[in-house]
Design a protein around this motif. Structure first.
Motif, mmCIF file in Angstrom:
data_model
loop_
_atom_site.group_PDB
_atom_site.id
_atom_site.type_symbol
_atom_site.label_atom_id
_atom_site.label_comp_id
_atom_site.label_asym_id
_atom_site.label_seq_id
_atom_site.Cartn_x
_atom_site.Cartn_y
_atom_site.Cartn_z
ATOM 1 N N LEU A 10 0.742 -1.131 0.044
ATOM 2 C CA LEU A 10 0.051 0.086 -0.081
ATOM 3 C C LEU A 10 0.585 1.240 -0.074
ATOM 4 C CD1 LEU A 10 -2.735 -1.122 2.583
ATOM 5 C CD2 LEU A 10 -3.101 -0.497 0.209
ATOM 6 N N ILE A 11 1.932 1.189 0.695
ATOM 7 C CA ILE A 11 2.788 2.355 0.822
ATOM 8 C C ILE A 11 3.399 2.697 -0.606
ATOM 9 C CG2 ILE A 11 5.032 3.429 1.781
ATOM 10 C CD1 ILE A 11 4.139 1.595 4.493
ATOM 11 N N ALA A 12 3.780 1.597 -1.217
ATOM 12 C CA ALA A 12 4.611 1.539 -2.581
ATOM 13 C C ALA A 12 3.427 2.218 -3.484
ATOM 14 C CB ALA A 12 5.151 -0.019 -2.843
ATOM 15 N N LEU A 13 2.344 1.619 -3.434
ATOM 16 C CA LEU A 13 1.362 2.139 -4.424
ATOM 17 C C LEU A 13 1.253 3.548 -4.150
ATOM 18 C CD1 LEU A 13 -1.386 -0.781 -4.545
ATOM 19 C CD2 LEU A 13 0.305 -0.255 -6.133
ATOM 20 N N LYS A 20 2.437 7.776 -11.705
ATOM 21 C CA LYS A 20 1.871 6.741 -13.084
ATOM 22 C C LYS A 20 0.431 6.913 -13.003
ATOM 23 C CE LYS A 20 3.245 2.653 -15.079
ATOM 24 N NZ LYS A 20 4.091 1.191 -15.068
ATOM 25 N N ALA A 21 -0.119 6.962 -14.303
ATOM 26 C CA ALA A 21 -1.243 6.980 -14.428
ATOM 27 C C ALA A 21 -2.114 5.545 -14.253
ATOM 28 C CB ALA A 21 -1.678 7.527 -15.852
ATOM 29 N N GLN A 22 -1.460 4.481 -14.477
ATOM 30 C CA GLN A 22 -1.804 3.141 -14.168
ATOM 31 C C GLN A 22 -1.108 2.470 -13.237
ATOM 32 O OE1 GLN A 22 -1.171 4.035 -17.717
ATOM 33 N NE2 GLN A 22 -3.215 4.795 -18.134
ATOM 34 N N VAL A 23 -2.086 1.457 -12.165
ATOM 35 C CA VAL A 23 -1.185 0.665 -11.569
ATOM 36 C C VAL A 23 -1.546 -0.696 -11.759
ATOM 37 C CG1 VAL A 23 -1.172 0.109 -9.033
ATOM 38 C CG2 VAL A 23 -1.441 2.652 -9.572
ATOM 39 N N GLY A 24 -0.595 -1.444 -11.645
ATOM 40 C CA GLY A 24 -0.626 -2.841 -11.886
ATOM 41 C C GLY A 24 -0.397 -3.767 -10.872
ATOM 42 N N ILE A 25 -1.064 -5.073 -10.590
ATOM 43 C CA ILE A 25 -0.589 -5.970 -9.718
ATOM 44 C C ILE A 25 -0.414 -7.164 -10.480
ATOM 45 C CG2 ILE A 25 -1.482 -7.142 -7.603
ATOM 46 C CD1 ILE A 25 -2.926 -5.005 -6.622
ATOM 47 N N SER A 32 -5.086 -0.167 -17.550
ATOM 48 C CA SER A 32 -6.338 0.401 -17.014
ATOM 49 C C SER A 32 -5.785 1.365 -15.731
ATOM 50 C CB SER A 32 -7.400 -0.433 -16.499
ATOM 51 O OG SER A 32 -7.782 -1.235 -18.029
ATOM 52 N N THR A 33 -6.616 1.878 -15.184
ATOM 53 C CA THR A 33 -6.129 2.739 -13.947
ATOM 54 C C THR A 33 -5.653 1.741 -12.846
ATOM 55 O OG1 THR A 33 -7.922 4.585 -14.426
ATOM 56 C CG2 THR A 33 -6.945 4.219 -11.999
ATOM 57 N N LEU A 34 -6.371 0.630 -12.775
ATOM 58 C CA LEU A 34 -5.927 -0.442 -11.990
ATOM 59 C C LEU A 34 -6.188 -1.712 -12.472
ATOM 60 C CD1 LEU A 34 -4.896 -1.734 -9.119
ATOM 61 C CD2 LEU A 34 -7.303 -1.521 -8.236
ATOM 62 N N GLU A 35 -5.191 -2.485 -12.620
ATOM 63 C CA GLU A 35 -5.266 -3.735 -13.419
ATOM 64 C C GLU A 35 -4.508 -4.855 -12.558
ATOM 65 O OE1 GLU A 35 -3.327 -6.211 -17.404
ATOM 66 O OE2 GLU A 35 -3.518 -4.097 -17.341
ATOM 67 N N ILE A 36 -5.520 -5.941 -12.183
ATOM 68 C CA ILE A 36 -4.961 -7.051 -11.478
ATOM 69 C C ILE A 36 -4.768 -8.019 -12.338
ATOM 70 C CG2 ILE A 36 -5.638 -8.357 -9.368
ATOM 71 C CD1 ILE A 36 -7.470 -5.917 -8.463
ATOM 72 N N ASN A 37 -3.816 -8.768 -12.332
ATOM 73 C CA ASN A 37 -3.403 -10.120 -13.023
ATOM 74 C C ASN A 37 -3.559 -11.068 -12.003
ATOM 75 O OD1 ASN A 37 -2.895 -11.584 -15.029
ATOM 76 N ND2 ASN A 37 -0.622 -11.414 -14.734
ATOM 77 N N GLY A 38 -4.861 -11.456 -11.662
ATOM 78 C CA GLY A 38 -4.956 -12.493 -10.838
ATOM 79 C C GLY A 38 -6.485 -12.345 -10.169
ATOM 80 N N SER A 39 -6.616 -13.104 -8.981
ATOM 81 C CA SER A 39 -7.751 -13.194 -8.365
ATOM 82 C C SER A 39 -8.185 -11.902 -7.487
ATOM 83 C CB SER A 39 -8.074 -14.364 -7.407
ATOM 84 O OG SER A 39 -7.183 -14.401 -6.512
ATOM 85 N N LEU A 40 -9.470 -11.528 -7.182
ATOM 86 C CA LEU A 40 -9.847 -10.723 -6.473
ATOM 87 C C LEU A 40 -10.673 -10.956 -5.375
ATOM 88 C CD1 LEU A 40 -10.136 -7.318 -6.012
ATOM 89 C CD2 LEU A 40 -12.125 -7.392 -7.230
ATOM 90 N N GLU A 41 -10.250 -10.615 -4.101
ATOM 91 C CA GLU A 41 -11.123 -11.177 -2.919
ATOM 92 C C GLU A 41 -11.718 -10.123 -2.262
ATOM 93 O OE1 GLU A 41 -9.717 -13.052 1.389
ATOM 94 O OE2 GLU A 41 -8.757 -13.638 -0.301
#
Length: 313
Positions: A10-13, A20-25, A32-41
């Motif tokens: 969270l601190i890093a983000l 940076k306009a987009q954040v990726g996990i 996209s503004t937030l892209e998650i390459n994995g599951s979401l809980e």
């Protein structure tokens, strides 16, 4: 350790986000503004009785044994620190009972498709909904309502009864509509369904009284009030006849008056039965070919039992 790692992420983000306009996990090149390459809980909560959803909920599953209410939080203002426009909840009814999805007082659910907004929505067993707070500050969008099984059959939503027995009502005058006592049926057509139908039925009984052979007809009508008003004319006719002579001749009759209404939108409606005396004749000789003669003293209703059933699908 897990909490420490989460805090570090969270601190890093928070450091990266302004630059940076987009954040990726799990991806180095988010699109996209937030892209998650994995599951979401998200939070999962099982309930067995009425409850109010809060800001800690995401997926709510109902597994109670009786009908219950699930109340949404008060929709937020459209801007400011307390706004949560876009917040989404998922609600699943895993029981065999119905649950009512209830908006806060003075707020509504928005269905779209020409359907009127409503403060509540009935969720049958096995069904689920996705609901999102919209940008009005007082309304939730009902984004999706689905079922675990494919079922397009009619379902009984409610039943209303009325009756009055051994309470005579003389129907007078002839050729005029008279409201029948004890026939009031009030029903609610719910929102959130593609179709609704109301099955109305009244069983009426009484007698015709004359001093000569006589006959006549009864014409029944429905008076509708409430969300919309109208008269539904001539839903059925019934006849009575006396064939012998005497000072007081009685002819008993029973009249089942039924009608299906399928053109009403969500709302509350009241139905009453009315009756009209028609086509009355008497004969002094036992032949109905020689009217008029003799007297029809009265036509009297002695009782009625009514039932309204609302079906939806």
């Amino acid at each position: 350790m897990k909490k420490i790692i989460s805090s570090v992420i969270l601190i890093a983000l928070s450091i990266i986000a302004p630059f940076k306009a987009q954040v990726g996990i799990n991806t180095s090149s988010p699109s996209s503004t937030l892209e998650i390459n994995g599951s979401l809980e998200g939070a999962y909560r099982k309930v067995t009785s009425s409850t109010t959803i809060n800001d800690k909920d995401y997926y709510v599953a109902y597994e109670g044994t009786t009908a219950a209410n699930i109340t949404l939080p008060s929709a937020s203002p459209v801007s400011g620190n307390t706004s949560f426009t876009g917040r989404t909840y998922r609600i699943k009814n895993l029981s065999t009972s119905t649950i009512t999805i209830q908006a806060a007082s003075g707020q509504n659910l928005k269905f779209g498709g020409g359907l009127s907004n409503s403060n509540s929505f009935i969720l049958n067993g096995g069904n689920f909904v996705v609901i999102t707070a919209n940008d009005t500050g007082n309304t939730w969008n009902l984004d999706f309502a689905g079922s675990s099984a494919s079922d397009s059959s009619w379902k009984l939503y409610s039943t209303t009864l009325s009756s009055i027995i051994n309470s005579p009502q003389v129907i007078s005058p002839v050729n005029a509509q008279v409201s029948v006592n004890g026939t009031t049926l009030t029903v609610t057509v719910p929102s959130g369904y593609s179709q609704a139908q109301i099955a109305l039925r009244w069983d009426v009984w009484g007698h015709g009284n004359s001093d000569r052979p006589a006959f006549g007809s009864l014409r029944f009508h429905i008076l509708q009030t409430g969300t919309s008003s109208r008269t539904i004319s001539s839903i059925m006719m019934s006849s009575w006849a006396t064939t012998t002579e005497g000072n007081d001749m009685y002819s008993r009759f029973a009249a089942p008056a039924s009608f299906a209404v399928s053109d009403l939108g969500p709302g509350t409606y009241t139905f009453n039965l009315s009756v009209e005396r028609n086509d009355e004749k008497t004969s002094p000789s036992g032949s109905f070919n020689n009217p008029p003669a003799g007297t029809i003293k009265n036509v009297t209703l002695w009782g009625v039992q009514g039932k309204a059933e609302v079906y939806v699908k």
